[in-house]
Motif scaffolding. Sequence first.
Motif, PDB file in Angstrom:
ATOM      1  N   ALA A 152       0.843  -1.203   0.000  1.00 42.21           N
ATOM      2  CA  ALA A 152       0.000   0.000   0.000  1.00 42.21           C
ATOM      3  C   ALA A 152       0.879   1.254   0.000  1.00 42.21           C
ATOM      4  O   ALA A 152       0.599   2.227  -0.714  1.00 42.21           O
ATOM      5  N   LEU A 153       1.963   1.225   0.767  1.00 42.57           N
ATOM      6  CA  LEU A 153       2.886   2.374   0.799  1.00 42.57           C
ATOM      7  C   LEU A 153       3.562   2.563  -0.561  1.00 42.57           C
ATOM      8  O   LEU A 153       3.714   3.696  -1.042  1.00 42.57           O
ATOM      9  N   ALA A 154       3.931   1.484  -1.193  1.00 41.04           N
ATOM     10  CA  ALA A 154       4.583   1.575  -2.506  1.00 41.04           C
ATOM     11  C   ALA A 154       3.625   2.138  -3.539  1.00 41.04           C
ATOM     12  O   ALA A 154       4.000   2.981  -4.370  1.00 41.04           O
ATOM     13  N   ARG A 155       2.333   1.675  -3.512  1.00 38.49           N
ATOM     14  CA  ARG A 155       1.348   2.205  -4.457  1.00 38.49           C
ATOM     15  C   ARG A 155       1.092   3.691  -4.204  1.00 38.49           C
ATOM     16  O   ARG A 155       0.945   4.470  -5.131  1.00 38.49           O
ATOM     17  N   GLU A 156       1.073   4.077  -2.925  1.00 39.90           N
ATOM     18  CA  GLU A 156       0.840   5.487  -2.592  1.00 39.90           C
ATOM     19  C   GLU A 156       1.994   6.350  -3.090  1.00 39.90           C
ATOM     20  O   GLU A 156       1.782   7.427  -3.651  1.00 39.90           O
ATOM     21  N   ARG A 157       3.221   5.900  -2.921  1.00 41.11           N
ATOM     22  CA  ARG A 157       4.396   6.649  -3.412  1.00 41.11           C
ATOM     23  C   ARG A 157       4.331   6.795  -4.928  1.00 41.11           C
ATOM     24  O   ARG A 157       4.606   7.855  -5.469  1.00 41.11           O
ATOM     25  N   THR A 158       3.975   5.727  -5.594  1.00 41.13           N
ATOM     26  CA  THR A 158       3.879   5.763  -7.048  1.00 41.13           C
ATOM     27  C   THR A 158       2.792   6.736  -7.486  1.00 41.13           C
ATOM     28  O   THR A 158       2.978   7.506  -8.429  1.00 41.13           O
ATOM     29  N   ALA A 159       1.674   6.729  -6.763  1.00 41.77           N
ATOM     30  CA  ALA A 159       0.566   7.636  -7.104  1.00 41.77           C
ATOM     31  C   ALA A 159       0.971   9.098  -6.880  1.00 41.77           C
ATOM     32  O   ALA A 159       0.656   9.972  -7.692  1.00 41.77           O
ATOM     33  N   ARG A 160       1.673   9.372  -5.794  1.00 42.88           N
ATOM     34  CA  ARG A 160       2.120  10.749  -5.515  1.00 42.88           C
ATOM     35  C   ARG A 160       3.112  11.221  -6.575  1.00 42.88           C
ATOM     36  O   ARG A 160       3.052  12.372  -7.027  1.00 42.88           O
ATOM     37  N   ALA A 161       4.010  10.347  -6.964  1.00 45.45           N
ATOM     38  CA  ALA A 161       4.981  10.722  -8.002  1.00 45.45           C
ATOM     39  C   ALA A 161       4.262  11.000  -9.314  1.00 45.45           C
ATOM     40  O   ALA A 161       4.574  11.951 -10.027  1.00 45.45           O
TER      41      ALA A 161
ATOM     42  N   LEU B 179       1.176  12.021  -9.617  1.00 40.56           N
ATOM     43  CA  LEU B 179       0.440  13.273  -9.445  1.00 40.56           C
ATOM     44  C   LEU B 179       1.363  14.470  -9.622  1.00 40.56           C
ATOM     45  O   LEU B 179       1.016  15.444 -10.300  1.00 40.56           O
ATOM     46  N   ARG B 180       2.556  14.437  -9.003  1.00 46.14           N
ATOM     47  CA  ARG B 180       3.526  15.545  -9.155  1.00 46.14           C
ATOM     48  C   ARG B 180       3.899  15.720 -10.618  1.00 46.14           C
ATOM     49  O   ARG B 180       3.980  16.838 -11.125  1.00 46.14           O
ATOM     50  N   GLU B 181       4.123  14.611 -11.294  1.00 49.82           N
ATOM     51  CA  GLU B 181       4.487  14.671 -12.708  1.00 49.82           C
ATOM     52  C   GLU B 181       3.354  15.256 -13.534  1.00 49.82           C
ATOM     53  O   GLU B 181       3.567  16.083 -14.423  1.00 49.82           O
ATOM     54  N   ALA B 182       2.144  14.878 -13.206  1.00 50.26           N
ATOM     55  CA  ALA B 182       0.976  15.395 -13.939  1.00 50.26           C
ATOM     56  C   ALA B 182       0.799  16.885 -13.695  1.00 50.26           C
ATOM     57  O   ALA B 182       0.502  17.659 -14.619  1.00 50.26           O
ATOM     58  N   VAL B 183       0.976  17.336 -12.433  1.00 46.86           N
ATOM     59  CA  VAL B 183       0.865  18.763 -12.109  1.00 46.86           C
ATOM     60  C   VAL B 183       1.945  19.552 -12.851  1.00 46.86           C
ATOM     61  O   VAL B 183       1.674  20.621 -13.411  1.00 46.86           O
ATOM     62  N   ASP B 184       3.178  19.046 -12.870  1.00 52.88           N
ATOM     63  CA  ASP B 184       4.265  19.725 -13.594  1.00 52.88           C
ATOM     64  C   ASP B 184       3.953  19.792 -15.086  1.00 52.88           C
ATOM     65  O   ASP B 184       4.170  20.825 -15.730  1.00 52.88           O
ATOM     66  N   ASP B 185       3.431  18.707 -15.660  1.00 51.93           N
ATOM     67  CA  ASP B 185       3.076  18.707 -17.085  1.00 51.93           C
ATOM     68  C   ASP B 185       1.971  19.712 -17.367  1.00 51.93           C
ATOM     69  O   ASP B 185       2.012  20.432 -18.381  1.00 51.93           O
ATOM     70  N   LEU B 186       0.967  19.782 -16.478  1.00 49.55           N
ATOM     71  CA  LEU B 186      -0.127  20.740 -16.653  1.00 49.55           C
ATOM     72  C   LEU B 186       0.394  22.173 -16.606  1.00 49.55           C
ATOM     73  O   LEU B 186       0.033  23.010 -17.430  1.00 49.55           O
ATOM     74  N   ARG B 187       1.291  22.462 -15.631  1.00 45.59           N
ATOM     75  CA  ARG B 187       1.858  23.811 -15.501  1.00 45.59           C
ATOM     76  C   ARG B 187       2.663  24.161 -16.755  1.00 45.59           C
ATOM     77  O   ARG B 187       2.545  25.273 -17.287  1.00 45.59           O
ATOM     78  N   ASP B 188       3.473  23.233 -17.245  1.00 49.96           N
ATOM     79  CA  ASP B 188       4.251  23.482 -18.465  1.00 49.96           C
ATOM     80  C   ASP B 188       3.327  23.759 -19.645  1.00 49.96           C
ATOM     81  O   ASP B 188       3.593  24.642 -20.461  1.00 49.96           O
ATOM     82  N   ALA B 189       2.223  22.990 -19.763  1.00 52.75           N
ATOM     83  CA  ALA B 189       1.273  23.185 -20.858  1.00 52.75           C
ATOM     84  C   ALA B 189       0.606  24.556 -20.762  1.00 52.75           C
ATOM     85  O   ALA B 189       0.426  25.249 -21.774  1.00 52.75           O
TER      86      ALA B 189
END
Length: 195
Positions: free
Chosen positions: A6-15, A17-27
Amino acid sequence: MARSEALARERTARAALREAVDDLRDAEVRAGAAPPPARWWRWAAVVAVVLSLALAGWGIARWSQESGRTSDAEYERIATDRVTLLLSPDYRQPGRAQRILAGATGEFYDEFAQSADAYTTFVKSRGTVAEGTVDGAALSGRTSGGATVLVAATVRFTGSPDNRSQREREQAFRLRVLLTDSDGGPKLAAVQYLP
């Protein structure tokens, strides 16, 4: 094991999400819909810290330089004390020549040291008693190692009570005094009588 998965899935999900937010900001920046991320405040903070350190260093250097310097008023006071001692011979104080030498340096010290015994003998043989009074002193110049002070003084000669042949008289002097900084503070380095 379920907890670690569960911790590994949560870390992957947070990473993700951060990547998606950065991509949205760049766009949004590319499309002109949002300003570029504000990073100027970081540079402003760095510049402010550097300027503060430079200003503090300059202030400390200036303070240390000024704290070792003799003030104009101090030079005038020292010149007044040295000239008063010099212009007040008294046959009853045979150690006066040594006191004059203690406050002297350089050329004046060398010249006075050669004649200190003759000075003491002359003052004693004549029964000289005089009181020097400084009427005014003013700084006329400074260097990194000393100062020049102009001194106006009056000497009142009274003579000894045993020698009534000497009459009381006064004489005015104008002097240019050179004080040189030394380990024990400013000392008398030269005395010039002015007409």
